[in-house]
Motif scaffolding. Sequence first.
Motif, PDB file in Angstrom:
ATOM      1  N   LYS A   1     -13.697 -29.455 -63.228  1.00 36.96           N
ATOM      2  CA  LYS A   1     -13.016 -30.130 -62.129  1.00 36.96           C
ATOM      3  C   LYS A   1     -12.718 -31.589 -62.468  1.00 36.96           C
ATOM      4  CE  LYS A   1     -13.308 -26.528 -59.365  1.00 36.96           C
ATOM      5  NZ  LYS A   1     -12.115 -25.766 -58.951  1.00 36.96           N
ATOM      6  N   PRO A   2     -11.614 -32.123 -61.953  1.00 37.57           N
ATOM      7  CA  PRO A   2     -11.245 -33.517 -62.260  1.00 37.57           C
ATOM      8  C   PRO A   2     -12.230 -34.545 -61.703  1.00 37.57           C
ATOM      9  CG  PRO A   2      -9.766 -32.572 -60.609  1.00 37.57           C
ATOM     10  CD  PRO A   2     -10.576 -31.437 -61.153  1.00 37.57           C
ATOM     11  N   GLU A   3     -12.978 -34.176 -60.656  1.00 39.05           N
ATOM     12  CA  GLU A   3     -13.925 -35.126 -60.069  1.00 39.05           C
ATOM     13  C   GLU A   3     -15.251 -35.168 -60.817  1.00 39.05           C
ATOM     14  OE1 GLU A   3     -14.202 -31.296 -57.535  1.00 39.05           O
ATOM     15  OE2 GLU A   3     -12.672 -32.477 -58.582  1.00 39.05           O
ATOM     16  N   ALA A   4     -15.357 -34.421 -61.910  1.00 41.69           N
ATOM     17  CA  ALA A   4     -16.630 -34.336 -62.636  1.00 41.69           C
ATOM     18  C   ALA A   4     -17.125 -35.710 -63.074  1.00 41.69           C
ATOM     19  CB  ALA A   4     -16.476 -33.414 -63.841  1.00 41.69           C
ATOM     20  N   LYS A   5     -16.229 -36.564 -63.582  1.00 38.23           N
ATOM     21  CA  LYS A   5     -16.667 -37.861 -64.101  1.00 38.23           C
ATOM     22  C   LYS A   5     -17.272 -38.738 -63.008  1.00 38.23           C
ATOM     23  CE  LYS A   5     -11.973 -39.798 -63.777  1.00 38.23           C
ATOM     24  NZ  LYS A   5     -10.842 -40.389 -64.555  1.00 38.23           N
ATOM     25  N   THR A   6     -16.704 -38.665 -61.817  1.00 36.97           N
ATOM     26  CA  THR A   6     -17.226 -39.455 -60.697  1.00 36.97           C
ATOM     27  C   THR A   6     -18.580 -38.927 -60.252  1.00 36.97           C
ATOM     28  OG1 THR A   6     -14.973 -39.935 -59.951  1.00 36.97           O
ATOM     29  CG2 THR A   6     -16.752 -40.272 -58.355  1.00 36.97           C
ATOM     30  N   LEU A   7     -18.710 -37.615 -60.187  1.00 36.51           N
ATOM     31  CA  LEU A   7     -19.970 -37.002 -59.756  1.00 36.51           C
ATOM     32  C   LEU A   7     -21.088 -37.236 -60.765  1.00 36.51           C
ATOM     33  CD1 LEU A   7     -18.646 -33.592 -58.352  1.00 36.51           C
ATOM     34  CD2 LEU A   7     -19.352 -35.623 -57.060  1.00 36.51           C
ATOM     35  N   ILE A   8     -20.746 -37.242 -62.048  1.00 37.36           N
ATOM     36  CA  ILE A   8     -21.748 -37.495 -63.083  1.00 37.36           C
ATOM     37  C   ILE A   8     -22.327 -38.896 -62.932  1.00 37.36           C
ATOM     38  CG2 ILE A   8     -22.041 -37.906 -65.562  1.00 37.36           C
ATOM     39  CD1 ILE A   8     -20.148 -35.537 -66.049  1.00 37.36           C
ATOM     40  N   VAL A   9     -21.466 -39.882 -62.762  1.00 41.34           N
ATOM     41  CA  VAL A   9     -21.935 -41.265 -62.606  1.00 41.34           C
ATOM     42  C   VAL A   9     -22.814 -41.403 -61.365  1.00 41.34           C
ATOM     43  CG1 VAL A   9     -21.200 -43.630 -62.115  1.00 41.34           C
ATOM     44  CG2 VAL A   9     -20.029 -42.301 -63.880  1.00 41.34           C
ATOM     45  N   LYS A  10     -22.387 -40.815 -60.277  1.00 44.28           N
ATOM     46  CA  LYS A  10     -23.163 -40.896 -59.032  1.00 44.28           C
ATOM     47  C   LYS A  10     -24.534 -40.246 -59.205  1.00 44.28           C
ATOM     48  CE  LYS A  10     -22.915 -39.800 -54.093  1.00 44.28           C
ATOM     49  NZ  LYS A  10     -22.092 -39.171 -53.022  1.00 44.28           N
ATOM     50  N   ALA A  11     -24.579 -39.096 -59.866  1.00 37.77           N
ATOM     51  CA  ALA A  11     -25.844 -38.396 -60.078  1.00 37.77           C
ATOM     52  C   ALA A  11     -26.772 -39.197 -60.990  1.00 37.77           C
ATOM     53  CB  ALA A  11     -25.575 -37.017 -60.680  1.00 37.77           C
ATOM     54  N   CYS A  12     -26.211 -39.823 -62.024  1.00 39.15           N
ATOM     55  CA  CYS A  12     -27.030 -40.616 -62.937  1.00 39.15           C
ATOM     56  C   CYS A  12     -27.606 -41.852 -62.263  1.00 39.15           C
ATOM     57  CB  CYS A  12     -26.209 -41.021 -64.158  1.00 39.15           C
ATOM     58  SG  CYS A  12     -25.781 -39.649 -65.252  1.00 39.15           S
ATOM     59  N   GLU A  13     -26.863 -42.414 -61.334  1.00 43.52           N
ATOM     60  CA  GLU A  13     -27.344 -43.589 -60.608  1.00 43.52           C
ATOM     61  C   GLU A  13     -28.430 -43.227 -59.605  1.00 43.52           C
ATOM     62  OE1 GLU A  13     -23.296 -46.366 -60.581  1.00 43.52           O
ATOM     63  OE2 GLU A  13     -23.674 -44.968 -58.925  1.00 43.52           O
ATOM     64  N   GLU A  14     -28.269 -42.118 -58.920  1.00 44.03           N
ATOM     65  CA  GLU A  14     -29.176 -41.754 -57.835  1.00 44.03           C
ATOM     66  C   GLU A  14     -30.401 -40.984 -58.329  1.00 44.03           C
ATOM     67  OE1 GLU A  14     -30.806 -41.497 -54.093  1.00 44.03           O
ATOM     68  OE2 GLU A  14     -29.138 -42.728 -54.799  1.00 44.03           O
ATOM     69  N   PHE A  15     -30.200 -40.033 -59.227  1.00 45.68           N
ATOM     70  CA  PHE A  15     -31.279 -39.150 -59.653  1.00 45.68           C
ATOM     71  C   PHE A  15     -31.647 -39.268 -61.134  1.00 45.68           C
ATOM     72  CE2 PHE A  15     -29.252 -37.047 -56.052  1.00 45.68           C
ATOM     73  CZ  PHE A  15     -30.340 -36.721 -55.253  1.00 45.68           C
ATOM     74  N   GLY A  16     -30.653 -39.582 -61.971  1.00 38.76           N
ATOM     75  CA  GLY A  16     -30.874 -39.485 -63.413  1.00 38.76           C
ATOM     76  C   GLY A  16     -30.950 -38.040 -63.860  1.00 38.76           C
ATOM     77  N   PHE A  17     -30.365 -37.148 -63.060  1.00 39.31           N
ATOM     78  CA  PHE A  17     -30.541 -35.708 -63.270  1.00 39.31           C
ATOM     79  C   PHE A  17     -29.451 -34.968 -62.514  1.00 39.31           C
ATOM     80  CE2 PHE A  17     -32.316 -31.628 -61.913  1.00 39.31           C
ATOM     81  CZ  PHE A  17     -32.890 -31.147 -63.066  1.00 39.31           C
ATOM     82  N   PHE A  18     -28.911 -33.909 -63.120  1.00 38.95           N
ATOM     83  CA  PHE A  18     -27.941 -33.085 -62.413  1.00 38.95           C
ATOM     84  C   PHE A  18     -27.800 -31.748 -63.116  1.00 38.95           C
ATOM     85  CE2 PHE A  18     -25.751 -35.897 -65.359  1.00 38.95           C
ATOM     86  CZ  PHE A  18     -24.822 -35.099 -66.008  1.00 38.95           C
ATOM     87  N   LYS A  19     -27.194 -30.810 -62.423  1.00 40.91           N
ATOM     88  CA  LYS A  19     -26.943 -29.480 -62.973  1.00 40.91           C
ATOM     89  C   LYS A  19     -25.460 -29.360 -63.292  1.00 40.91           C
ATOM     90  CE  LYS A  19     -27.028 -25.695 -60.240  1.00 40.91           C
ATOM     91  NZ  LYS A  19     -27.607 -24.558 -59.487  1.00 40.91           N
TER      92      LYS A  19
END
Length: 337
Positions: A37-55
């Motif tokens: 998905k095109p929004e992947a880059k935005t979601l990755i940054v948000k996840a790294c800032e909040e959790f440092g972890f994502f699926k």
Amino acid sequence: MVVLSKQTTEQYAYIRHCNKTSAFSSTGIIPVVDLSKPEAKTLIVKACEEFGFFKVINHGVPMEAISKLESEAINFFSLPNNQKEKAGPPNPFGYGNKKIGENGDVGWVEYLLLKNNQDYNSMRLSVFGQTTDKFRNVLNDYICAVRKMGCEILELMAEGLNIEEKNVFSKLLMDKESDSLFRLNHYPPCPEMALDNKNGENLVGFGEHTDPQIISLLRSNNTSGLQICLKDRSWVSVPPDYNSFFINVGDSLQVMTNGRFRSVRHRVLANGFDSRLSMIYFGGPPLSEKIAPLPCLMKENEESLYKEFTWFEYKKSAYASRLADNRLGHFEIFSAS
């Protein structure tokens, strides 16, 4: 089912269930990123800032490569202990059982830690005799596919951070001198705990820690056990997902973003009934690479939170520490107040 030899569990740490430990809600708080998905880059940054972890889903790693390596890993851990030990002892590479590192940490786990080096891995896997080539080839196919996914994630991350040099992170993994590692962890069921545990306790399979590298790419079978620590210091259990990968921000990436991304503290709990198998690719830079906050990410007048160090210096320091230690503490810069 793969199991360790029978042994007492008195030396192992236990975690009691309490209000500070919870499972993810039915709707889920764990960030999920669809790499297609095109929004992947935005979601990755948000996840790294909040959790440092994502699926991640739609990750592009062939299920065939995953299944073949998992099958080889099960075959390895099913071998008698005296045969597995021919692939060790870990220094820190090779086969290890219960003892994690050289500083007193233990866990209900056996593992195989390998370099990002085909010749070295072939030597370690010679325990398989004539099947060494098969294991080596399956391992190499898997590592190549996972490294490609990791580089895609790191490049999307750079785009999400508006970094002009898209490969600022991924080039460190692709460098021929990259100090990346691969680890197979097996957490066998603990029959003793299943019979004797009456206090709602969980045996620690792998104690709480952060990963020192840039990024960790993990997948496991359909057995629970992985937990991550949130900003409020509460622990949450990560529901297993055989078809997806879980991504950890490592200490080096936390430094390169000057603390904007957080290196996630995590642990694994074993249990009395189910065997858990996990496969982790640790994406690391070359040993001589200097690790410091990227100037392009520093705001005007923003000060660095960390001293510059080489990956070799940090790796040496990390290996000399206990799992739960704050490994970045020696490299933090504290402003005078």
